[in-house]
Design an enzyme around this catalytic site. Structure first.
Site, PDB file in Angstrom:
ATOM      1  N   LYS A 171       0.844  -1.199   0.000  1.00  0.00           N
ATOM      2  CA  LYS A 171       0.000   0.000   0.000  1.00  0.00           C
ATOM      3  C   LYS A 171       0.878   1.247   0.000  1.00  0.00           C
ATOM      4  O   LYS A 171       1.517   1.570   1.003  1.00  0.00           O
ATOM      5  CB  LYS A 171      -0.930   0.053   1.209  1.00  0.00           C
ATOM      6  CG  LYS A 171      -1.990   1.162   1.085  1.00  0.00           C
ATOM      7  CD  LYS A 171      -2.643   1.519   2.403  1.00  0.00           C
ATOM      8  CE  LYS A 171      -1.875   2.591   3.136  1.00  0.00           C
ATOM      9  NZ  LYS A 171      -1.856   3.910   2.426  1.00  0.00           N
ATOM     10  N   GLU A 246       9.367   1.793  11.150  1.00  0.00           N
ATOM     11  CA  GLU A 246      10.343   2.885  11.009  1.00  0.00           C
ATOM     12  C   GLU A 246       9.558   4.171  11.146  1.00  0.00           C
ATOM     13  O   GLU A 246       8.778   4.543  10.275  1.00  0.00           O
ATOM     14  CB  GLU A 246      11.052   2.794   9.652  1.00  0.00           C
ATOM     15  CG  GLU A 246      12.382   3.521   9.611  1.00  0.00           C
ATOM     16  CD  GLU A 246      12.280   4.919   9.050  1.00  0.00           C
ATOM     17  OE1 GLU A 246      12.013   5.851   9.849  1.00  0.00           O
ATOM     18  OE2 GLU A 246      12.467   5.093   7.843  1.00  0.00           O
ATOM     19  N   CYS A 280      12.505  11.667   7.403  1.00  0.00           N
ATOM     20  CA  CYS A 280      12.411  11.205   8.792  1.00  0.00           C
ATOM     21  C   CYS A 280      13.684  11.476   9.575  1.00  0.00           C
ATOM     22  O   CYS A 280      13.637  11.664  10.794  1.00  0.00           O
ATOM     23  CB  CYS A 280      12.061   9.723   8.839  1.00  0.00           C
ATOM     24  SG  CYS A 280      13.188   8.673   7.899  1.00  0.00           S
ATOM     25  N   GLU A 377       8.108  16.272  15.804  1.00  0.00           N
ATOM     26  CA  GLU A 377       8.566  16.214  14.419  1.00  0.00           C
ATOM     27  C   GLU A 377       7.684  17.108  13.547  1.00  0.00           C
ATOM     28  O   GLU A 377       6.482  16.894  13.424  1.00  0.00           O
ATOM     29  CB  GLU A 377       8.518  14.776  13.906  1.00  0.00           C
ATOM     30  CG  GLU A 377       9.066  14.609  12.512  1.00  0.00           C
ATOM     31  CD  GLU A 377       9.080  13.162  12.059  1.00  0.00           C
ATOM     32  OE1 GLU A 377      10.058  12.751  11.417  1.00  0.00           O
ATOM     33  OE2 GLU A 377       8.101  12.442  12.358  1.00  0.00           O
TER      34      GLU A 377
END
Length: 483
Positions: A171, A246, A280, A377
């Site tokens: 996906k 992750e 990231c 973040e």
């Protein structure tokens, strides 16, 4: 084209949501996609399970190696076409997209070669029996990736999962599915058995959640936000479904006073603003030794203002638009949060065009570790600057968030840099560089930055289960019982 989902070797029209895919540079519709329904999720998992049970793919390592190599070769011949698709869909500069395609090809070839190196271990036991230890595939793997590196991060999962002999339901992000649709065309032409690879379009609610809870999915591999990762991990724990995560980062770049100033500034900008900061491992926290802070900040602001921001399809563009209007608004909201917390906006945060989701890169100072903009973040062209006086303080600041994905250390004293790196809680640490992933080395995070590792031999191992078979050549009298 409506047939954009790929199930059991056939292209199908999605029966779920109809979604327009937007070019973030022009705000024009690139394509309209038709996403999968719940029924089609079940069909894809069933196809993957049937292909796994059939055993053709998981029993033939030479077929797997040959097929991955064939896919890599085909992708390489179409690399520029893929780079353009990636740029138009994500907004990243074309020169970055070209690197992504090159690294994707390299990932496929690495795992094609690694397949050939896999051998069962044999151990002669004290009783004369032989223990065979083999790494066997897990089964049906559902792979879910974010929108920032659609093809590359996809292949970080697809290549090792296929190399290990698993079957896949993949996906992509609902925002950036176009390169994976194109990639699936290459996979379709590769001769891979039907059902081994399946592509489903859709968002987390309609497709992702259903894959996570499906009883015939044996492993979930997810890259994305930490809160979503927590929910996935909790759900998988109920049935001991294998899971790799992750997740988020708030990565520090430590700059000591012996670092060459101009080079340090260049690496700081690259670490923070590469791919619009939508990475990231972006070095969104720049930690500077107090002695050089004024000079470094001055040069940092000057160079940041000179970043070439514009049409991502032009070769000389250094920064493109953010991926979407919603994401741009999210980054803008963090600027307001920082100002309310007492931070100083030194530069950036302005929209520069009437069309497109462009924002000038942001540098914020006068921050403390308790501020949201230091702890959370942002995932955009947004960095905060903090100072330190001692090595111990630098390490404390570096470790002062819930994340532990990556870090960097810039110093002329490599011995010190290695000493500092040893005490930083992060999965990848660069000394005197930043950002480069290496396909033969592990990638993943400490703390709330995830579970498990991708890339390297560890990436292949994460899609395998060790199986122990103990062989005695003939049945011998046991003599355990008296009668």
């Amino acid at each position: 084209m409506k047939q954009q989902n790929f199930i059991n070797g056939k292209w199908l029209t999605g029966e779920g949501y109809k979604r327009d895919i937007i070019n973030p540079s022009t705000e024009e519709i690139l394509e309209t996609v038709y996403e999968a329904s719940s029924k089609q999720v079940n069909q894809a998992v069933d196809a993957a399970q049937a292909a796994f049970d059939q055993g053709i793919w998981n029993s033939d390592p030479l077929l797997r190696a040959k097929t991955l190599q064939k896919i890599a070769d085909k992708l390489e011949t179409q690399s520029e076409e893929f780079a353009v698709i990636e740029t138009e869909n994500t907004g990243k500069p074309i020169r970055e997209a070209r690197l992504d395609i090159e690294d994707t090809v390299g990932c496929l070839r690495y795992y094609a070669q690694l397949i050939k190196q896999q051998k069962a271990e044999e151990i002669t036991q004290w009783d004369g029996s032989i223990s065979q230890v083999r790494n066997v595939p897990i089964g049906v793997c559902a792979l879910i990736v974010p929108w920032n590196f659609p093809l590359l991060l996809g292949m970080w999962k697809i290549a090792p999962a296929l190399a290990a002999g698993n079957t896949i339901v993949f996906k992509p992000s609902e925002v950036t599915p176009l390169s994976m649709i194109k990639m699936t065309e290459i996979i379709d032409e590769s001769g891979m058995p039907e059902g081994v690879f399946n592509l489903l379009l859709g968002d987390g609610k309609a497709v992702g959640e259903k894959l996570v809870i499906h009883q015939n999915v044996s492993k979930i591999s997810f890259t994305g936000g930490t809160e979503t990762g927590k929910a996935i991990n909790e759900q998988c724990s109920r049935t001991f479904k294998r899971v790799s995560l992750e997740l988020g980062g708030k990565s520090p770049l430590l700059i000591f006073d012996d670092a060459e100033l101009n080079l340090a500034v260049e690496w700081a900008i690259f670490g923070a603003f590469f791919n619009q900061g939508e990475v990231c491992v972006a070095s969104s926290r720049i930690l500077v030794e107090e002695k050089i802070y004024p000079a470094l900040l001055e040069k940092l602001v000057e160079m940041t203002k000179n970043i070439s921001l514009g049409d991502p399809l032009l070769d000389d563009t250094e920064m493109g638009p953010l991926v979407s209007e919603n994401h741009l608004k999210k980054v803008e909201s963090y600027i307001q949060t920082g100002l309310k917390e007492g931070a100083t906006l030194v530069t950036g945060g302005k929209r520069i065009k009437e069309k497109g989701y462009y924002m000038t890169p942001v540098i914020v100072t006068d921050v403390t570790s308790e501020m949201d903009i230091v702890q959370e973040e942002v995932f955009g062209p947004f960095c905060v600057i903090q100072t330190f006086k001692t090595e111990a303080e630098a390490i404390s600041l570096a470790n002062g968030t819930k994340f532990g994905l990556a870090a960097g250390v810039l110093s002329a004293d490599v011995v010190r840099a290695e000493r500092v790196a040893a005490r930083i809680q992060a999965g990848t640490i660069w000394i005197n560089s930043y950002h480069t992933p290496f396909v033969n080395a592990p990638w993943g995070g400490f703390k709330q930055s995830g579970l498990g590792r991708e890339l390297g031999p560890q990436g292949l191992a994460s899609y395998s289960e060790p199986k122990h078979i103990n062989v005695t050549q003939q049945v011998n009298k046991l003599g355990w019982y008296s009668s």
